[in-house]
Design an enzyme around this catalytic site. Structure first.
Site, mmCIF file in Angstrom:
data_model
loop_
_atom_site.group_PDB
_atom_site.id
_atom_site.type_symbol
_atom_site.label_atom_id
_atom_site.label_comp_id
_atom_site.label_asym_id
_atom_site.label_seq_id
_atom_site.Cartn_x
_atom_site.Cartn_y
_atom_site.Cartn_z
ATOM 1 N N ARG A 21 0.815 -1.223 0.000
ATOM 2 C CA ARG A 21 0.000 0.000 0.000
ATOM 3 C C ARG A 21 0.848 1.273 0.000
ATOM 4 O O ARG A 21 0.351 2.362 -0.216
ATOM 5 C CB ARG A 21 -0.934 -0.012 1.224
ATOM 6 C CG ARG A 21 -2.039 -1.035 1.113
ATOM 7 C CD ARG A 21 -2.705 -1.330 2.446
ATOM 8 N NE ARG A 21 -1.965 -2.336 3.228
ATOM 9 C CZ ARG A 21 -2.346 -2.784 4.416
ATOM 10 N NH1 ARG A 21 -3.431 -2.300 4.988
ATOM 11 N NH2 ARG A 21 -1.633 -3.693 5.052
ATOM 12 N N GLN A 81 12.151 -14.987 5.690
ATOM 13 C CA GLN A 81 10.881 -15.550 5.221
ATOM 14 C C GLN A 81 10.850 -15.317 3.710
ATOM 15 O O GLN A 81 10.602 -14.211 3.251
ATOM 16 C CB GLN A 81 9.713 -14.827 5.907
ATOM 17 C CG GLN A 81 8.358 -15.377 5.537
ATOM 18 C CD GLN A 81 7.214 -14.432 5.926
ATOM 19 O OE1 GLN A 81 7.431 -13.247 6.190
ATOM 20 N NE2 GLN A 81 6.002 -14.948 5.942
ATOM 21 N N GLY A 86 1.998 -14.239 4.973
ATOM 22 C CA GLY A 86 1.168 -13.757 6.079
ATOM 23 C C GLY A 86 1.902 -13.721 7.407
ATOM 24 O O GLY A 86 2.979 -14.309 7.560
ATOM 25 N N THR A 87 1.290 -13.031 8.369
ATOM 26 C CA THR A 87 1.961 -12.848 9.676
ATOM 27 C C THR A 87 2.120 -14.173 10.423
ATOM 28 O O THR A 87 3.119 -14.381 11.119
ATOM 29 C CB THR A 87 1.173 -11.851 10.546
ATOM 30 O OG1 THR A 87 -0.232 -12.190 10.498
ATOM 31 C CG2 THR A 87 1.328 -10.425 10.057
ATOM 32 N N ASP A 110 5.827 -2.106 11.586
ATOM 33 C CA ASP A 110 5.215 -0.888 11.056
ATOM 34 C C ASP A 110 4.311 -0.178 12.070
ATOM 35 O O ASP A 110 3.373 0.511 11.699
ATOM 36 C CB ASP A 110 4.429 -1.216 9.768
ATOM 37 C CG ASP A 110 3.258 -2.167 10.017
ATOM 38 O OD1 ASP A 110 3.151 -2.707 11.132
ATOM 39 O OD2 ASP A 110 2.455 -2.363 9.088
ATOM 40 N N ARG A 339 30.954 18.782 6.060
ATOM 41 C CA ARG A 339 30.565 17.363 5.924
ATOM 42 C C ARG A 339 31.709 16.378 6.123
ATOM 43 O O ARG A 339 32.876 16.792 6.261
ATOM 44 C CB ARG A 339 29.929 17.141 4.544
ATOM 45 C CG ARG A 339 30.898 17.442 3.411
ATOM 46 C CD ARG A 339 30.190 17.398 2.068
ATOM 47 N NE ARG A 339 31.071 17.773 0.985
ATOM 48 C CZ ARG A 339 31.630 16.913 0.132
ATOM 49 N NH1 ARG A 339 31.421 15.627 0.249
ATOM 50 N NH2 ARG A 339 32.417 17.351 -0.839
ATOM 51 N N ASN A 383 43.947 32.467 9.025
ATOM 52 C CA ASN A 383 42.895 33.157 8.286
ATOM 53 C C ASN A 383 42.963 32.729 6.830
ATOM 54 O O ASN A 383 44.010 32.844 6.181
ATOM 55 C CB ASN A 383 43.100 34.666 8.394
ATOM 56 C CG ASN A 383 41.892 35.404 7.849
ATOM 57 O OD1 ASN A 383 40.932 35.649 8.558
ATOM 58 N ND2 ASN A 383 41.943 35.730 6.563
ATOM 59 N N ALA A 429 47.803 37.038 -2.464
ATOM 60 C CA ALA A 429 46.481 36.851 -3.084
ATOM 61 C C ALA A 429 46.648 36.372 -4.520
ATOM 62 O O ALA A 429 47.575 36.773 -5.225
ATOM 63 C CB ALA A 429 45.713 38.165 -3.054
ATOM 64 N N ARG A 446 52.319 33.839 -8.694
ATOM 65 C CA ARG A 446 51.438 34.451 -9.695
ATOM 66 C C ARG A 446 52.293 35.264 -10.653
ATOM 67 O O ARG A 446 53.432 35.610 -10.333
ATOM 68 C CB ARG A 446 50.406 35.348 -9.019
ATOM 69 C CG ARG A 446 51.056 36.520 -8.310
ATOM 70 C CD ARG A 446 50.039 37.406 -7.609
ATOM 71 N NE ARG A 446 50.710 38.551 -7.030
ATOM 72 C CZ ARG A 446 50.346 39.144 -5.917
ATOM 73 N NH1 ARG A 446 49.337 38.676 -5.206
ATOM 74 N NH2 ARG A 446 50.984 40.200 -5.483
HETATM 75 C C1 UD1 Z 1 -2.036 -6.728 11.025
HETATM 76 C C2 UD1 Z 1 -3.012 -7.652 11.765
HETATM 77 C C3 UD1 Z 1 -4.240 -6.834 12.161
HETATM 78 C C4 UD1 Z 1 -3.832 -5.651 12.999
HETATM 79 C C5 UD1 Z 1 -2.755 -4.812 12.322
HETATM 80 C C6 UD1 Z 1 -2.197 -3.812 13.316
HETATM 81 C C7 UD1 Z 1 -2.762 -9.906 10.837
HETATM 82 C C8 UD1 Z 1 -3.328 -10.925 9.924
HETATM 83 N N1 UD1 Z 1 -3.395 -8.741 10.904
HETATM 84 O O1 UD1 Z 1 -2.672 -6.304 9.837
HETATM 85 O O2 UD1 Z 1 -5.147 -7.648 12.893
HETATM 86 O O3 UD1 Z 1 -4.971 -4.851 13.296
HETATM 87 O O4 UD1 Z 1 -1.669 -5.647 11.868
HETATM 88 O O5 UD1 Z 1 -1.314 -2.908 12.740
HETATM 89 O O6 UD1 Z 1 -1.783 -10.185 11.488
HETATM 90 N N2 UD1 Z 1 4.757 -9.382 7.723
HETATM 91 C C9 UD1 Z 1 5.740 -10.336 7.582
HETATM 92 N N3 UD1 Z 1 5.510 -11.391 6.727
HETATM 93 C C10 UD1 Z 1 4.358 -11.540 6.059
HETATM 94 C C11 UD1 Z 1 3.349 -10.563 6.227
HETATM 95 C C12 UD1 Z 1 3.569 -9.494 7.063
HETATM 96 O O7 UD1 Z 1 6.814 -10.223 8.167
HETATM 97 O O8 UD1 Z 1 4.226 -12.545 5.349
HETATM 98 C C13 UD1 Z 1 5.025 -8.222 8.607
HETATM 99 C C14 UD1 Z 1 4.942 -6.912 7.861
HETATM 100 O O9 UD1 Z 1 6.239 -6.537 7.384
HETATM 101 C C15 UD1 Z 1 4.432 -5.938 8.923
HETATM 102 C C16 UD1 Z 1 3.657 -6.834 9.903
HETATM 103 O O10 UD1 Z 1 4.018 -8.162 9.606
HETATM 104 O O11 UD1 Z 1 5.482 -5.322 9.618
HETATM 105 C C17 UD1 Z 1 2.142 -6.662 9.732
HETATM 106 O O12 UD1 Z 1 1.784 -6.951 8.397
HETATM 107 P P1 UD1 Z 1 0.704 -6.080 7.616
HETATM 108 O O13 UD1 Z 1 0.550 -6.668 6.269
HETATM 109 O O14 UD1 Z 1 1.029 -4.645 7.734
HETATM 110 O O15 UD1 Z 1 -0.600 -6.430 8.458
HETATM 111 P P2 UD1 Z 1 -1.910 -5.535 8.636
HETATM 112 O O16 UD1 Z 1 -2.762 -5.708 7.423
HETATM 113 O O17 UD1 Z 1 -1.561 -4.183 9.033
HETATM 114 CA CA CA Z 2 0.313 -3.019 9.152
#
Ligand code: UD1
Ligand code: CA
Length: 467
Positions: A21, A81, A86-87, A110, A339, A383, A429, A446
């Site tokens: 997103r 991974q 998914g989470t 995040d 820098r 200077n 100079a 110079r």
């Molecule tokens: C997730 C939760 C949701 C919650 C929200 C809070 C799930 C299914 N949903 O949704 O209930 O309200 O967070 O902010 O858990 N990630 C991985 N591997 C994956 C997928 C995701 O490491 O395969 C990590 C992402 O990098 C991220 C975190 O897990 O840091 C959450 O993933 P994201 O896709 O943002 O979940 P949300 O849709 O926000």
């Molecule tokens: Ca999220």
């Protein structure tokens, strides 16, 4: 391989997602929030010696994310991974690591505003209530996008936005994504979750429902400040979180004595340390591991990054200083760029349109106008006249220039490096200096000036005095 669980809590940060997103090729956790990667924040809030271990699940852009972790958070374990399914799948990928600990805290990469204290409270609550899972919930003004936390006969069920029915979406209590689990029950249930949902992902949230159904003890803790739990999924949320964080950081500094001429336009990063009674003019940015000494004043449109300013340092405006040091009572600007590990000594001055790169400028030395000083060492009390340039680059490599103490470098001197000027030297100079100059000498490099008297009159005559 069976690994015995050691008592204690491990922290697992989930950072493998792409962040679709965000509409960026940069992995979401490396996108910047107040000049730090998003991942800095969960790493910072879980940076506690009380935890027995910490690992990050990386995946999308794992090379870049790992590089950041190795550099900024040495010693962090990384689990790859490969496919982001998914989470729940992310935690499953880390199952062997998880099994080393009695408990594990899971935190998304995040959710940057969460305070350390909130995590400590969650962990304490989990231990004291002896729960198999305790997770943080909150009630944002707009719950769209979050998993809704619904009550069931046996506990809780989390429904993701995309799977929720209209009446379920009305539930305002949402999942923060921050949990403490007892590793045993977590790992057991992870084996059982499926991906029959609208996103075809393994949801970690499904473990909650399964634990409840299995009559495990699951508790929730409400975070009273919903801002703290705001997730960053799109650029609008990133902006919102950035503004909240900016305000918090400024409030904290102002409570400790920072004066802002207009706090609405000032940006200070999370790692910046300010001394007493610092004044910041409008449109100033201070980032990274910068430190600003007592009574210093940062003039408008200045950017300070990873730099240390001593006491009573004055940036007159439009100064960019990065990875450098300006010692007590030094003055810079306006329009000065310092820098790459430069050091401006006590009471030194670098003025208008001056660039200083990888150079050490001695106490009380002055470079007031229009100069480039690169790969140079300048002694005390010298200077450097307007328009002086260290010609440090021969087309292949950078060469050093050394200028001693109490030197007077005449305006528009070209110092062709490698070259050195002894203490107390002068250069005339407009000189091009290609040879070393011994101490206490004058170097003139110079063409000698010749005056031809009456030349102009003669020209007028031959031209017939015309226009
Ligand atoms: C997730 C939760 C949701 C919650 C929200 C809070 C799930 C299914 N949903 O949704 O209930 O309200 O967070 O902010 O858990 N990630 C991985 N591997 C994956 C997928 C995701 O490491 O395969 C990590 C992402 O990098 C991220 C975190 O897990 O840091 C959450 O993933 P994201 O896709 O943002 O979940 P949300 O849709 O926000
Ligand atoms: Ca999220």
């Amino acid at each position: 391989m069976i690994v015995m669980a050691v008592p204690g809590t491990g922290v697992l940060v989930l950072a493998a997602g792409k962040g679709t997103r965000m509409k960026s090729d940069t992995p979401k956790v490396l996108l910047e929030l107040l000049d730090e990667p998003l991942l800095f924040y969960p790493m910072n809030s879980t940076d506690d010696p009380g935890f027995s271990g910490r690992a990050v699940v990386v995946g999308y852009g794992s090379e870049a994310v790992s590089r950041y972790l190795v550099e900024a958070w040495p010693g962090t374990e990384m689990i790859v991974q490969r496919e982001q399914l998914g989470t729940g799948h992310a935690v499953f990928t880390a199952r062997e690591w998880v099994s080393r600990f009695e408990r594990v805290i899971i935190i998304p990469g995040d959710v940057p505003l969460m305070a350390k204290e909130t995590l400590t409270r969650l962990n304490t609550r989990n231990i004291e209530a002896d729960e198999d899972c305790t997770f943080l919930v909150f009630e944002p003004s707009d719950p769209t996008g979050y998993g809704r936390v619904l009550d069931t006969d046996r506990g809780f069920r989390i429904i993701e936005e995309k799977d929720a029915l209209e009446h379920e979406k009305k539930c305002c209590r949402v999942n923060s994504g921050v949990y403490v689990f007892r590793s045993g029950p977590l790992l057991e249930q992870l084996e059982n979750i499926g991906r029959e949902n609208s996103q075809g992902e393994y949801y970690l949230t499904d473990v909650i429902h399964r634990l409840c159904e299995g009559e495990k003890r699951v508790g929730i803790m409400t975070c009273p400040d919903p801002d703290e739990m705001e997730g960053v999924n799109d650029p609008l949320q990133l902006d919102r979180v950035s503004r909240i964080l900016r305000g918090r950081i400024l409030d904290r500094h102002m409570r400790n004595g920072l004066k802002c001429v207009d706090s609405q336009t000032v940006w200070i990063g999370p790692g910046v340390v300010l001394g007493d009674d610092v004044t910041v003019e409008p449109f100033v940015q201070v980032w990274g591991a910068s430190k600003i000494g007592d009574r210093s004043r940062l003039g408008s449109f200045s950017i300070v990054r990873n730099s240390v300013l001593g006491e009573n340092v004055h940036l007159l405006g439009h100064v960019v200083i990065s990875d450098s040091v300006a010692r007590d009572n030094s003055t810079l600007g306006p329009f000065t760029f310092v820098r790459d590990g430069s050091v401006l000594g006590e009471g030194a001055f670098a003025g208008k349109f001056v660039e200083i790169k990888k150079s050490i400028i001695g106490e009380r030395s002055k470079i007031p106008h229009l100069s480039y000083i690169g790969d140079a060492t300048v002694g005390k009390g010298s200077n450097i006249g307007a328009g002086t340039v260290t010609c440090n680059f021969d087309g292949k490599k950078k060469n050093p220039t050394t200028i001693g103490e109490d030197c007077f470098v005449g305006s528009d001197t070209m110092l062709v490096a490698p070259v050195s000027l002894g203490d107390g030297c002068y250069t005339a100079a407009g000189s091009v200096i290609t040879k070393d100059v011994p101490a206490e000498s004058l170097a003139i490099g110079r063409a000698r000036q010749k005056n031809i008297e009456g030349w102009a009159l003669k020209r007028k005559k031959t031209d017939g005095g015309g226009e």
